[in-house]
Design a protein around this motif. Structure first.
Motif, short mmCIF file in Angstrom:
data_model
loop_
_atom_site.label_atom_id
_atom_site.label_comp_id
_atom_site.label_asym_id
_atom_site.label_seq_id
_atom_site.Cartn_x
_atom_site.Cartn_y
_atom_site.Cartn_z
N ASP B 139 0.76 -1.28 0.05
CA ASP B 139 0.00 0.04 0.08
C ASP B 139 1.04 1.18 -0.09
O ASP B 139 2.20 1.28 0.09
N LEU B 140 0.40 2.55 -0.18
CA LEU B 140 0.97 3.51 -0.51
C LEU B 140 2.06 3.88 0.53
O LEU B 140 3.20 4.40 0.19
N SER B 141 1.78 3.77 1.85
CA SER B 141 2.55 4.31 2.60
C SER B 141 3.81 3.28 2.84
O SER B 141 4.93 3.68 3.20
N SER B 142 3.70 2.05 2.74
CA SER B 142 4.59 0.88 3.00
C SER B 142 5.45 1.11 1.58
O SER B 142 6.69 1.01 1.59
N ALA B 143 4.72 1.31 0.48
CA ALA B 143 5.76 1.65 -0.58
C ALA B 143 6.66 2.73 -0.46
O ALA B 143 7.91 2.70 -1.10
N PHE B 144 6.16 3.67 -0.13
CA PHE B 144 6.85 4.80 0.31
C PHE B 144 7.99 4.44 1.30
O PHE B 144 9.30 4.90 0.99
N PHE B 145 7.90 3.58 2.16
CA PHE B 145 8.87 3.57 3.18
C PHE B 145 9.75 2.53 2.27
O PHE B 145 11.24 2.79 2.68
N PHE B 146 9.42 1.73 1.46
CA PHE B 146 10.29 0.89 0.78
C PHE B 146 11.09 1.65 -0.25
O PHE B 146 12.50 1.58 -0.35
N ALA B 147 10.58 2.66 -0.93
CA ALA B 147 11.28 3.56 -1.64
C ALA B 147 12.37 4.30 -0.89
O ALA B 147 13.45 4.39 -1.46
N GLY B 148 12.14 4.63 0.32
CA GLY B 148 12.93 5.30 1.26
C GLY B 148 14.19 4.21 1.45
O GLY B 148 15.36 4.95 1.36
N THR B 149 13.85 3.08 1.81
CA THR B 149 14.89 2.43 2.09
C THR B 149 15.92 2.23 1.00
O THR B 149 17.24 2.05 1.02
N VAL B 150 15.43 2.31 -0.30
CA VAL B 150 16.32 1.78 -1.38
C VAL B 150 17.16 3.31 -1.65
O VAL B 150 18.13 2.89 -1.89
N ILE B 151 16.47 4.38 -1.48
CA ILE B 151 17.42 5.33 -1.73
C ILE B 151 18.59 5.82 -0.65
O ILE B 151 19.62 6.17 -1.08
N THR B 152 18.02 5.47 0.47
CA THR B 152 18.90 5.87 1.53
C THR B 152 20.06 4.67 1.44
O THR B 152 21.00 4.69 2.33
N THR B 153 20.09 3.59 0.70
CA THR B 153 20.82 2.50 0.57
C THR B 153 20.79 1.73 1.82
O THR B 153 21.76 0.77 2.01
N ILE B 154 19.78 1.60 2.84
CA ILE B 154 19.59 0.92 4.08
C ILE B 154 19.26 -0.29 3.35
O ILE B 154 19.82 -1.28 3.69
N GLY B 155 18.13 -0.54 2.59
CA GLY B 155 17.53 -1.86 2.28
C GLY B 155 17.58 -2.96 3.09
O GLY B 155 18.03 -3.83 3.12
N PHE B 156 16.27 -2.59 3.98
CA PHE B 156 15.84 -3.65 4.99
C PHE B 156 15.85 -5.17 4.12
O PHE B 156 16.13 -6.14 4.59
N GLY B 157 14.59 -5.07 3.29
CA GLY B 157 14.44 -6.30 2.59
C GLY B 157 13.23 -6.98 2.93
O GLY B 157 13.13 -8.21 2.55
#
Lengths: 317, 429
Positions: B139-157
């Protein structure tokens, strides 16, 4: 508008743009992935029902069992029959884990189970991450000369103007890096790893070398992997060299944009070269006079408080 | 973290903590850096990058890192392997118990189910629990969070794209987003540094009244920075996570550190469990990540600077020690050479004088010239090593070295060289 106001404006502009970018990404991901997720959910539901129908298992005990299995799986312990008996924490795998920790890739396919392990990870990361940064910048500095400066000079001597020369060189370097560190490893991975396609290998290479490290693909974790320790060490070396090349690319790009006036146009910081250190030797020997001049300049610059090296001169080497 | 920081060179002005002066100087945010037109000639390019770290330093640092990794691996193995074995045994016994309790399930069926479930988990779908009240992972907020983890290179997975299109888009998205985030981090770090610098200036004004030395002020300001930042960006969020997510204190701290160094394992994710979260929880977490990353970048760079200083200081000290040792050796050998030369010259002189006296005596007394005069009382012969021969050779005394000088010590038979001539003449008489 004075420069302070300008920088604030720039910053707010950046933040707004960043939020918009995130929203855009969220929308796209959502629209691509959500239907697939729904489908998988329905499949799972059906599977569970089917299982429950044909057996004497009650839903509650199945739930219980599944929860336990999944918890174990989170830590990399598989319950399947054909899972290999190799541990996730033998020496090579532990070293692989330590490597993902200090390069900040952080796959997460195995994570510390014990409290002591977690505490140790914290300390280890806090020291190891700057350490790795130091090493990487040192190595990049070293290979900068043969891979960047010399070719650019060569190009210039063969008649090109400085600006196009840097562009040409950068494009060449980019093509080389993409070929050697993305396409080739992707091909290798798609052969060595049984269930990976070429795109999966490419995706893995990219996600790893950007240190994102989602962890959905991790080489060497398939059961029955031959020569697992050797393979993991090889992947570690690949990650390190690949990271170095990414650094090099970024540094070259920064220098190039300096040259083209891009950084001053966007009012971004110039790619400054740090002060001359004692543990550095001049590599342009014939220009010893000019080198001395540079050291004098940088030495005097050091004294000016406004130009104190900020905390990440370490990254510029 | 590493890649991001490369986009923000020299602008992230957490003030150089070793110099409070620069902190106050940083009141002007440094995003607007240089407005000089850049005219780089090719020669200037080569000038600017005229120096590089010595190979020795690089290899030394590299070996150190390898050593660090091996050490970490050994520690992790010793800590984790017993736990893993325990987990494995536990889950296997669970499986056997399940199979024995529900005899209508055969093993292959169970294996199949488990395999499917595990792969579903990898795709982010959790089949345990009822499926109705699940919120989607996309959903939008989780996808937003995912996009954030990609860009900050945190990458929770904990969520990752599984379609081909999703993965390709992820690659392109990261290619553009990571530099963007790098610049943003630079800007945020700048502002953070400015705010902190102003605070330091105020504190410094206080300390001036108390008349404390500069170094103490610097140390105190560093400590303040670390403490205050830790409180605001580490301790407080950890407490909040502990309360909301239900983790233990260590787990919360572990999550904070793993996230803010952009390692991002994903075993703990704020906002990733099945709890009912408040609406503004995830955006606040994202904002905390942004500012916390800037703070952590400052901390990590500081640690890096310390490591550098320590290594430089160690090198200096080692260099000093080596220099001292070399100096001492040089002094000693020079003195030794000098003494040897003096002694051998003296001895030669005396020898010559003795020879001339003997000739005079023999000519007066009509003796036939005696054979080569040697000192018979030379009973002590200390063997020199070859180095002394070399020294003498270097000093050009080779011609003057007689068996006498080569095989005897400074004090022959306990005789003083100054008194040697007397014994010669006594012998002659």
């Amino acid at each position: 508008m004075n420069s302070v106001g300008k920088s604030w404006l720039l910053l707010t502009g950046l933040i707004v743009f960043y939020i918009i970018y995130l929203l855009f990404g969220a929308l796209v991901f959502s629209s691509i992935e959500r239907p697939v997720e729904e489908q998988l959910r329905r499949d799972m539901d059906a599977l569970k029902q089917e299982f429950l129908n044909q057996s004497c298992v009650s839903a509650a005990s199945l739930e219980n069992f599944l929860v336990r299995v999944l918890t174990a799986n989170k830590y990399g312990v598989s319950v399947l029959r054909n899972s290999s008996v190799t541990s996730n924490w033998d020496l090579a795998s532990s070293m692989f884990f330590a490597n993902t920790l200090v390069t900040t890739v952080g796959y997460g396919h195995t994570t510390p189970l014990s409290d002591t392990g977690k505490a140790f990870s914290i300390v280890y990361a806090l020291i190891g991450v700057p350490f790795t940064m130091l090493v990487l910048t040192a190595c990049v500095q070293r290979i900068m000369y043969p891979l960047v400066i010399a070719p650019v000079c060569l190009l210039q001597r063969s008649g090109l103007e400085p600006r196009p020369a840097t562009v040409v060189h950068f494009v060449l370097l980019l093509v080389l890096v993409v070929l050697c560190f993305f396409l080739m490893p992707a091909a290798v991975f798609s052969v060595v790893e049984v269930s990976w396609s070429f795109l999966d290998g490419l995706y893995f290479s990219f996600i790893s070398l950007c240190t994102i490290g989602l962890g959905d693909f991790v080489p060497g974790t398939q059961p029955g992997q031959k020569y697992r320790p050797l393979y993991q060490v090889a992947v570690m070396v690949y990650l390190f060299v690949g990271l170095m090349m990414m650094y090099l690319l970024l540094r070259t790009f920064h220098k190039m944009s300096d040259l083209h006036g891009l950084t001053s146009f966007l009012q971004l910081p110039r790619c400054e070269d740090s002060d001359v250190d004692e543990d550095r030797e001049p590599i342009v020997d014939e220009d010893s006079r000019t080198a001395n001049h540079v050291t004098e300049k940088t030495a005097s610059r050091h004294l000016d408080p406004a130009s104190q090296p900020s905390y990440n001169t370490i990254n510029k080497g | 973290m590493t890649l991001i920081l490369l986009f923000s060179p020299a602008s992230m002005a957490a003030p150089d903590l070793l110099d409070p002066k620069s902190a106050t100087h940083n009141t002007k945010p440094r995003l607007s850096f240089s407005t000089k037109p850049i005219t780089l000639t090719p020669r200037e390019e080569s000038e600017v990058v005229a120096t590089v770290m010595k190979w020795k330093t690089v290899t030394a640092i590299f070996l150190l890192v390898v050593l660090y990794l091996v050490m970490g691996a050994a520690v992790f193995r010793s800590l984790e392997q017993p736990h893993e074995s325990a987990q494995r045994l536990a889950i296997l016994s669970q499986k056997l118990e399940f199979l024995s309790r529900h005899s209508c399930v055969n093993q292959s069926q169970l294996e199949e189910l488990v395999k499917q479930v595990v792969s579903a988990i990898r795709s982010g779908v959790n089949p345990a629990g009822t499926l109705t009240n699940h919120s989607s992972l996309w959903d939008l907020s989780s996808a937003f969070f995912f996009a954030g983890t990609v860009i900050t290179t945190i990458g929770f997975g904990n969520t990752s794209p599984h379609t081909e299109g999703g993965r390709i888009f992820c690659i392109v998205y990261a290619l553009l987003g990571i530099p963007l985030f790098g610049f943003l981090l630079a800007g945020v770090g700048d502002q953070l540094g400015t705010i902190f610098g102003k605070g330091i200036a105020k504190v410094e004004k206080m300390f001036v009244h108390w008349d404390i030395s500069q170094t103490k002020i610097r140390v105190i300001s560093t400590l303040l920075f670390v403490l205050f930042g830790c409180l605001l960006f580490v301790a407080l969020p950890a407490a909040i996570f502990k309360h909301i997510e239900g983790w233990s204190a260590l787990e919360s701290l572990y999550f904070v550190v793993i996230t803010l160094t952009t390692i991002g394992f994903g075993d703990f994710v704020a906002g990733g469990s099945e709890i009912e979260y408040l609406d503004y929880y995830k955006p606040v977490v994202w904002f905390w990540i942004l500012v916390g990353l800037a703070y952590f970048a400052a901390i990590l760079s500081m640690i890096g600077d310390w490591l550098r200083v320590i290594s430089k200081r160690t090198k200096e000290e080692v260099g000093e020690i080596r220099a001292h040792a070399a100096e001492w050796t040089a002094n000693v050998s020079a003195e030794f050479k000098e003494t040897r030369r003096r002694v051998s010259v003296e001895i030669y002189d005396k020898f010559q004088r003795a020879a001339s006296i003997k000739r005079k005596l023999s000519s007066e007394l009509g003796f036939s010239p005696a054979p080569e005069l040697t000192l018979p009382r030379r009973t002590v012969s200390v063997n020199f090593n070859d180095e002394r021969d070399k020294i003498e050779r270097d000093a050009g005394l080779q011609g003057l070295t007689t068996p006498l000088t080569r095989n005897s010590g400074l004090y022959m038979n306990g005789l003083d060289p100054e008194r040697g001539d007397i014994s010669i003449i006594e012998h002659l008489k």
